[in-house]
Design an enzyme around this catalytic site. Structure first.
Site, PDB file in Angstrom:
ATOM      1  N   ASP A  95     -45.570 -41.718  19.191  1.00 28.23           N
ATOM      2  CA  ASP A  95     -45.341 -41.238  17.820  1.00 28.23           C
ATOM      3  C   ASP A  95     -43.844 -41.039  17.572  1.00 28.23           C
ATOM      4  O   ASP A  95     -43.188 -40.268  18.285  1.00 28.23           O
ATOM      5  CB  ASP A  95     -46.037 -39.879  17.601  1.00 28.23           C
ATOM      6  CG  ASP A  95     -47.545 -39.986  17.515  1.00 28.23           C
ATOM      7  OD1 ASP A  95     -48.080 -41.111  17.518  1.00 28.23           O
ATOM      8  OD2 ASP A  95     -48.187 -38.911  17.428  1.00 28.23           O
ATOM      9  N   GLY A 146     -56.918 -40.986  20.159  1.00 21.34           N
ATOM     10  CA  GLY A 146     -57.631 -40.951  21.434  1.00 21.34           C
ATOM     11  C   GLY A 146     -56.947 -40.019  22.421  1.00 21.34           C
ATOM     12  O   GLY A 146     -57.575 -39.102  22.964  1.00 21.34           O
ATOM     13  N   ASN A 186     -54.738 -37.693  21.889  1.00 24.42           N
ATOM     14  CA  ASN A 186     -54.728 -36.291  21.427  1.00 24.42           C
ATOM     15  C   ASN A 186     -56.070 -35.617  21.719  1.00 24.42           C
ATOM     16  O   ASN A 186     -56.127 -34.459  22.147  1.00 24.42           O
ATOM     17  CB  ASN A 186     -54.467 -36.214  19.920  1.00 24.42           C
ATOM     18  CG  ASN A 186     -53.108 -36.768  19.531  1.00 24.42           C
ATOM     19  OD1 ASN A 186     -52.218 -36.847  20.357  1.00 24.42           O
ATOM     20  ND2 ASN A 186     -52.956 -37.159  18.268  1.00 24.42           N
ATOM     21  N   GLY A 240     -59.785 -29.518   5.644  1.00 25.65           N
ATOM     22  CA  GLY A 240     -58.379 -29.102   5.521  1.00 25.65           C
ATOM     23  C   GLY A 240     -58.286 -27.604   5.323  1.00 25.65           C
ATOM     24  O   GLY A 240     -58.870 -26.817   6.067  1.00 25.65           O
ATOM     25  N   THR A 282     -50.088 -32.762  12.020  1.00 27.60           N
ATOM     26  CA  THR A 282     -50.478 -33.899  12.864  1.00 27.60           C
ATOM     27  C   THR A 282     -51.318 -33.408  14.049  1.00 27.60           C
ATOM     28  O   THR A 282     -50.946 -32.448  14.714  1.00 27.60           O
ATOM     29  CB  THR A 282     -49.225 -34.633  13.412  1.00 27.60           C
ATOM     30  OG1 THR A 282     -48.311 -34.816  12.349  1.00 27.60           O
ATOM     31  CG2 THR A 282     -49.601 -35.982  14.017  1.00 27.60           C
ATOM     32  N   ASP A 333     -57.613 -33.784  15.535  1.00 27.62           N
ATOM     33  CA  ASP A 333     -57.880 -34.171  16.929  1.00 27.62           C
ATOM     34  C   ASP A 333     -58.114 -32.940  17.796  1.00 27.62           C
ATOM     35  O   ASP A 333     -58.974 -32.932  18.680  1.00 27.62           O
ATOM     36  CB  ASP A 333     -56.697 -34.976  17.497  1.00 27.62           C
ATOM     37  CG  ASP A 333     -56.477 -36.267  16.736  1.00 27.62           C
ATOM     38  OD1 ASP A 333     -57.453 -36.829  16.206  1.00 27.62           O
ATOM     39  OD2 ASP A 333     -55.313 -36.718  16.652  1.00 27.62           O
TER      40      ASP A 333
HETATM   41  O1  RIB Z   1     -54.257 -37.889  14.449  1.00 29.36           O
HETATM   42  C1  RIB Z   1     -52.891 -37.930  14.694  1.00 29.36           C
HETATM   43  C2  RIB Z   1     -52.518 -39.227  15.351  1.00 29.36           C
HETATM   44  O2  RIB Z   1     -52.771 -40.284  14.448  1.00 29.36           O
HETATM   45  C3  RIB Z   1     -51.069 -39.369  15.715  1.00 29.36           C
HETATM   46  O3  RIB Z   1     -50.774 -38.866  16.986  1.00 29.36           O
HETATM   47  C4  RIB Z   1     -50.801 -40.859  15.551  1.00 29.36           C
HETATM   48  O4  RIB Z   1     -50.507 -41.518  16.729  1.00 29.36           O
HETATM   49  C5  RIB Z   1     -52.055 -41.404  14.889  1.00 29.36           C
HETATM   50  O5  RIB Z   1     -52.873 -42.047  15.765  1.00 29.36           O
END
Ligand code: RIB
Length: 304
Positions: A13, A41, A43, A215, A241, A245
């Site tokens: 990233d 994946g 994350n 959200g 971000t 995940d």
């Molecule tokens: O969900 C966040 C992720 O989405 C980021 O880490 C980026 O790589 C994308 O895959």
């Protein structure tokens, strides 16, 4: 606790902090740029491992992505099913808006789209029916993985993110847990209201457990026995971000541990509140001890 195989993407990233997202035809300078391990994946594997699950990550990277393995290993994940190929690791260009912490993401698929049926069969051959399979939609051949894992009798959790054409080829009747946000829910059902999205999915797939993240409005959970809403915790939003995940990894680790949906949603919501208070994707995911002991309060408008 059941073991977990996560067949998923790994990205490098490149995170640009900006005053506002760049507009068509515009050139702007970022306030900051940092490089982090990421990919939905990776994350989710880090979140599963930090939540205490026994997790195996399967996927592919290029030689430029070897540092991603260090993070997976140090989080406690097994990386013996990660293959290094000739070619580039998946990449993401992420703009994070300084004030709101919101992001937008541009992907380069790279090694994440180099899965083959042979590789998938080899990986699945090492796992039995009692392993839970976790999938996102950032690698190729997701539909094939679903069919093969289901044929082995594995329970499957799918986070259909990002939404792409291939989902029409995925047999969602083989999915036990579907973890998605409202945008993905609308794309799959045409509905916009959480209850209607879940209702439409359960009408088609009665055995499915639907976990809809909303959200700032929290989470809506629904299966054939129960449904409930859960609020969000008060926190400073630095970078959203990997919030989804983190939630997915924690929810599934709790489920693999045999916790109720209500308790799994509570723990996963606490974990993602901590993740968004830090910058970066995988590096922002907390360990379980922090999640259990953090002094967090539900936002008052969300308390049921
Ligand atoms: O969900 C966040 C992720 O989405 C980021 O880490 C980026 O790589 C994308 O895959």
């Amino acid at each position: 606790m059941r073991r977990i195989l996560n067949f998923g993407s790994m990205n490098i990233d490149n995170v640009y902090t900006v005053e506002h997202f760049v507009r068509p035809g515009e050139t702007i300078s970022s306030l900051e740029m940092e490089v982090f391990p990421g990919g939905k994946g990776l994350n989710q594997t880090v979140a599963l491992a930090r939540a205490g699950a026994e997790v195996y990550h399967a996927g592919k990277i290029g030689k430029d992505g070897r540092f991603l393995l260090d993070l997976l290993r140090s989080a406690g994940a097994d990386i013996s099913f990660v293959e290094t190929i000739n070619g580039y690791t998946g990449k993401a260009i992420i703009q994070v808006e300084a004030e709101s912490g919101q992001n937008c993401i541009l992907l380069y698929n790279g090694a994440n789209y180099q899965m083959t049926e042979l590789f998938i069969d080899e990986v699945l051959g090492s796992f039995s029916a009692d392993t839970i399979l976790v999938l996102q939609n950032e690698i190729n051949l997701v539909e094939y993985i679903i069919d093969r894992a289901s044929a082995k009798g594995m329970q499957i959790a799918l986070n259909p993110s990002p939404i792409r054409e291939n989902l029409s080829k995925c047999d969602l009747s083989k999915i036990t847990w579907l973890l998605l946000n409202e945008i993905e829910g609308k794309a799959l059902t045409g509905e916009t209201e959480p209850e209607k999205i879940a209702g439409a999915l359960l009408a088609k797939y009665p055995d499915m457990k639907v976990v809809l993240t909303l959200g700032g409005d929290g989470v809506y959970y629904c299966d054939q026995n129960e449904s409930f809403r859960y609020g969000v915790y008060q926190t400073e939003v630095v970078d959203t971000t990997a919030a989804g995940d983190t939630f997915a990894g924690y929810f599934l680790a709790c489920s693999a541990r045999g916790m109720s949906p209500q308790m799994a949603v509570e723990e996963a919501s606490r974990a993602s509140a901590l993740a968004i208070s830090k910058q970066g994707a995988a590096v922002s995911i907390p360990v379980r001890i922090e999640v259990l002991h953090a002094d967090l309060k539900l936002r008052s408008e969300c308390v049921e």
